[in-house]
Design an enzyme around this catalytic site. Structure first.
Site, PDB file in Angstrom:
ATOM      1  N   LYS A 225       0.888  -1.179   0.000  1.00 26.01           N
ATOM      2  CA  LYS A 225       0.000   0.000   0.000  1.00 26.01           C
ATOM      3  C   LYS A 225       0.918   1.220   0.000  1.00 26.01           C
ATOM      4  O   LYS A 225       1.419   1.639   1.048  1.00 26.01           O
ATOM      5  CB  LYS A 225      -0.866  -0.024   1.261  1.00 26.01           C
ATOM      6  CG  LYS A 225      -2.204   0.658   1.153  1.00 26.01           C
ATOM      7  CD  LYS A 225      -2.165   2.100   0.719  1.00 26.01           C
ATOM      8  CE  LYS A 225      -2.161   3.086   1.858  1.00 26.01           C
ATOM      9  NZ  LYS A 225      -1.937   4.478   1.397  1.00 26.01           N
TER      10      LYS A 225
ATOM     11  N   GLU B  92       8.404   1.665  11.303  1.00 27.55           N
ATOM     12  CA  GLU B  92       9.507   2.592  11.005  1.00 27.55           C
ATOM     13  C   GLU B  92       8.903   3.987  11.027  1.00 27.55           C
ATOM     14  O   GLU B  92       8.216   4.383  10.081  1.00 27.55           O
ATOM     15  CB  GLU B  92      10.093   2.298   9.607  1.00 27.55           C
ATOM     16  CG  GLU B  92      10.760   0.950   9.479  1.00 27.55           C
ATOM     17  CD  GLU B  92      12.076   0.858  10.227  1.00 27.55           C
ATOM     18  OE1 GLU B  92      12.586   1.886  10.716  1.00 27.55           O
ATOM     19  OE2 GLU B  92      12.591  -0.259  10.332  1.00 27.55           O
TER      20      GLU B  92
HETATM   21  P1  NAD Z   1       1.586   8.793   7.162  1.00 26.67           P
HETATM   22  O1  NAD Z   1       1.634   8.065   8.466  1.00 26.67           O
HETATM   23  O2  NAD Z   1       0.595   9.853   6.989  1.00 26.67           O
HETATM   24  O3  NAD Z   1       1.325   7.762   5.968  1.00 26.67           O
HETATM   25  C1  NAD Z   1       2.139   6.620   5.772  1.00 26.67           C
HETATM   26  C2  NAD Z   1       1.317   5.556   5.090  1.00 26.67           C
HETATM   27  O4  NAD Z   1       0.325   5.093   5.989  1.00 26.67           O
HETATM   28  C3  NAD Z   1       0.574   6.039   3.847  1.00 26.67           C
HETATM   29  O5  NAD Z   1       0.554   5.001   2.899  1.00 26.67           O
HETATM   30  C4  NAD Z   1      -0.815   6.326   4.375  1.00 26.67           C
HETATM   31  O6  NAD Z   1      -1.829   6.253   3.422  1.00 26.67           O
HETATM   32  C5  NAD Z   1      -0.964   5.221   5.404  1.00 26.67           C
HETATM   33  N1  NAD Z   1      -1.894   5.515   6.487  1.00 26.67           N
HETATM   34  C6  NAD Z   1      -2.261   6.715   6.975  1.00 26.67           C
HETATM   35  N2  NAD Z   1      -3.142   6.554   7.992  1.00 26.67           N
HETATM   36  C7  NAD Z   1      -3.306   5.226   8.148  1.00 26.67           C
HETATM   37  C8  NAD Z   1      -4.065   4.424   9.036  1.00 26.67           C
HETATM   38  N3  NAD Z   1      -4.862   4.960   9.963  1.00 26.67           N
HETATM   39  N4  NAD Z   1      -3.981   3.080   8.926  1.00 26.67           N
HETATM   40  C9  NAD Z   1      -3.175   2.515   8.007  1.00 26.67           C
HETATM   41  N5  NAD Z   1      -2.448   3.218   7.123  1.00 26.67           N
HETATM   42  C10 NAD Z   1      -2.503   4.561   7.194  1.00 26.67           C
HETATM   43  O7  NAD Z   1       3.080   9.295   6.924  1.00 26.67           O
HETATM   44  P2  NAD Z   1       3.612  10.143   5.701  1.00 26.67           P
HETATM   45  O8  NAD Z   1       3.173  11.554   5.894  1.00 26.67           O
HETATM   46  O9  NAD Z   1       3.318   9.438   4.443  1.00 26.67           O
HETATM   47  O10 NAD Z   1       5.202  10.040   5.908  1.00 26.67           O
HETATM   48  C11 NAD Z   1       5.911  10.865   6.756  1.00 26.67           C
HETATM   49  C12 NAD Z   1       6.274  10.109   8.021  1.00 26.67           C
HETATM   50  O11 NAD Z   1       6.940   8.904   7.700  1.00 26.67           O
HETATM   51  C13 NAD Z   1       7.246  10.894   8.869  1.00 26.67           C
HETATM   52  O12 NAD Z   1       6.849  10.823  10.216  1.00 26.67           O
HETATM   53  C14 NAD Z   1       8.554  10.160   8.667  1.00 26.67           C
HETATM   54  O13 NAD Z   1       9.480  10.296   9.697  1.00 26.67           O
HETATM   55  C15 NAD Z   1       8.107   8.755   8.500  1.00 26.67           C
HETATM   56  N6  NAD Z   1       9.128   7.975   7.799  1.00 26.67           N
HETATM   57  C16 NAD Z   1       9.837   7.036   8.506  1.00 26.67           C
HETATM   58  C17 NAD Z   1      10.849   6.312   7.887  1.00 26.67           C
HETATM   59  C18 NAD Z   1      11.636   5.268   8.639  1.00 26.67           C
HETATM   60  O14 NAD Z   1      12.211   4.388   7.999  1.00 26.67           O
HETATM   61  N7  NAD Z   1      11.697   5.319   9.962  1.00 26.67           N
HETATM   62  C19 NAD Z   1      11.126   6.524   6.537  1.00 26.67           C
HETATM   63  C20 NAD Z   1      10.387   7.487   5.849  1.00 26.67           C
HETATM   64  C21 NAD Z   1       9.380   8.201   6.491  1.00 26.67           C
END
Ligand code: NAD
Length: 497
Positions: free
Chosen positions: A180, A254
């Site tokens: 996803k 992550e």
């Molecule tokens: P996000 O949490 O908004 O979304 C991440 C993914 O989760 C997307 O595919 C989104 O559609 C999905 N999602 C959102 N709400 C959900 C829910 N309730 N249930 C299941 N899936 C859901 O994050 P983002 O804005 O896409 O990314 C930024 C974040 O990602 C930052 O906090 C960043 O630090 C983190 N990040 C972490 C790593 C790592 O390896 N630690 C790497 C890259 C980004």
């Protein structure tokens, strides 16, 4: 939307076929440089997610589970070759989708090929071990087995790199996957399906369901997954973990970071300032490992601040598809607004704004979501600016006096993803690295990654590891087999030891 029918439009990829989503809902994905829609993406619902899991389960039970390690390795190597040959095209697509500079996105496409090869090499070497027990008349061994079907939920900032970390390991270990991608950057993951098919993977081994949080939520709540690997925000990560808890599905999270980059007075200051610069302005600061807090020893504080503040306005902002561009746009409008709000909050908290501090304007920047490289000095670690992940090109510089104080500040957030240490004193480097509560420590370098290194965080940065051998083990389980070859009849009322 007016011109929607003229844009490239993507179905879901389920069981080796392109399938329209059940509800027929589609949404545009935007190019953050032009702010124009450039492709249409399907919004999968719970029944689409169920179909994808069913296709993956069927592929797992009927073919993939019994596929030899050698065969899996060949397919992964083939896929790596195809990805490498398409790296420039993948880079263009990814940059168009998330605004990251082309030199980073083509590099990440090549990294995807690298990580596929890294895990392909393991696929035919997943042997277990013979375990000598206390008794001599039993033979005991433990094998490593695949889990089954795994769900991979991905963020928008580095789709190809993240997918590589998760999918390459999961497939090498013998699992089928349902991916996803983020609603803000789905195109490269969808295009990768064509290469997976061309490489010859059996239908159903690799499936993609697109959509927003509702699709992610449906995947996290679905029955029939053997593991979920999630990359994204702490807020969504907690919801995923709670949903997975209800179905007893193991999860890897992550999440974000607020990583400290610590410059001691004895460091090579030119190298250290460049490292600090790369740590926060590389990838427009939209990286979980961003060195967003720069801790500087008081005696070199002014020199370091002035070095960074002088260089920051010279960063070349512009069309992220151009090789010479150094910082691209922020990836999407919600993220842009969030960064602007954080900058305003930092000003009101009393941090000293040294450079930047708003939307970047100028020739060629009119339409794009550009933020000026922004530096705040005299930041105190209890400010929101120092405690919360901004995920943008905003640096907080914090002075310190002693090594102990640096360690306390560095560990003084809820996160624990990465830390950087700049010093020429090896004893200090070792002491401080041991004291860091983070999954990664860089000494005299920053934001350097490799397929071989385990990657992941502690505390609010999540749990589980990607990359390295550890990343592979996350997608395997062990099975112990004990063979009794004694002729004795056992006592039925005593456990055998
Ligand atoms: P996000 O949490 O908004 O979304 C991440 C993914 O989760 C997307 O595919 C989104 O559609 C999905 N999602 C959102 N709400 C959900 C829910 N309730 N249930 C299941 N899936 C859901 O994050 P983002 O804005 O896409 O990314 C930024 C974040 O990602 C930052 O906090 C960043 O630090 C983190 N990040 C972490 C790593 C790592 O390896 N630690 C790497 C890259 C980004």
């Amino acid at each position: 939307m007016e011109n929607a029918e003229r844009l490239p439009s993507y179905d879901l990829y389920i069981g080796g076929r392109w399938a329209p989503c059940g509800a027929g809902e589609r949404f545009p994905t935007f190019n953050p440089f032009t702010r124009q829609p450039w492709a249409m993406i399907s919004q999968a619902d719970a029944s689409d997610v169920e179909s994808a899991i069913a296709a993956a389960r069927s592929a797992y039970e009927t073919s993939w589970r019994a596929t030899s390690g050698l065969e899996r390795a060949k397919l992964l190597f083939k896929l790596a070759d195809l990805v490498e040959a398409s790296a420039d095209r993948i880079g263009i697509l990814e940059t168009t989708d998330n605004g990251k500079v082309i030199r980073e996105t083509t590099g990440q496409a090549r990294y995807l090929a690298r990580v596929l090869r890294f895990y392909a090499g393991y696929a035919d070497k997943l042997w277990g071990k013979v375990i000598p027990l206390d008794r001599g008349d039993v033979f005991d061994y433990a094998t490593r087995e695949s889990l089954g079907v795994v769900g991979l939920i991905i963020a928008w900032n580095s789709p190809m790199a993240m997918l590589g970390n998760k999918a390459a390991a999961a497939l090498a270990a013998g699992n089928c996957v349902v991916v996803k991608p983020s609603e803000h950057a789905s195109v490269t993951t969808l295009e990768l399906c064509r290469l997976v098919e061309e490489a010859g993977f059996p239908a159903g081994v690799f499936n993609v369901v697109t959509g927003d949080a509702r699709t992610g939520d449906a995947l996290a709540n679905a029955k029939g997954l053997d593991k979920i690997s999630f990359t994204g925000s702490g807020t969504a990560g907690r919801l995923v973990a709670a949903a997975a808890g209800r179905t007893l599905t193991p999860v890897i999270l992550e999440l974000g970071g607020k990583s400290p980059n610590i410059i001691f007075a004895d460091a090579d200051l030119n190298k250290a300032c460049t490292g600090a610069f790369a740590g926060i302005f590389g990838a427009t600061g939209q990286t979980c490992i961003a060195g967003s807090r720069l801790l500087v020893q008081r005696s070199v504080y002014d020199e370091v601040v002035s070095n960074i503040v002088k260089r920051a306005p010279g960063i070349q902002l512009g069309n992220p598809l151009k090789q010479e561009t150094e910082m691209g746009t922020v990836a999407n409008e919600p993220q842009f607004n969030r960064i602007i709000e954080y900058i305003a909050s930092a000003k009101s908290e009393g941090a000293s704004l040294m450079t930047g501090g708003g939307r970047a304007t100028g020739d060629g920047l009119e339409d794009g979501l550009f933020i000026e490289p922004t530096v705040f000095a005299e930041v105190s670690n209890d400010m929101r600016l120092a405690q919360e992940e901004i995920f943008g090109p905003v640096l907080a510089i914090i002075p310190f006096d002693s090594e102990d104080e640096a360690i306390a500040i560095a560990n003084g957030t809820s996160f624990g993803l990465a830390s950087g240490i700049w010093t020429r004193d090896i004893n200090r480097a070792m002491r401080v690295s041991r004291a860091m509560r983070s999954g990664l420590v860089w000494i005299n370098t920053y934001r350097a990654v490799a397929a071989q290194m385990p990657f992941g965080g502690v505390k609010d940065s999540g749990f589980g590891r990607e990359r390295g051998e550890e990343g592979l083990m996350e997608f395997l389980t062990s099975k112990n087999v004990m063979i009794n070859y004694s002729d004795d009849e056992r006592d039925p009322f005593a456990i055998q030891t």
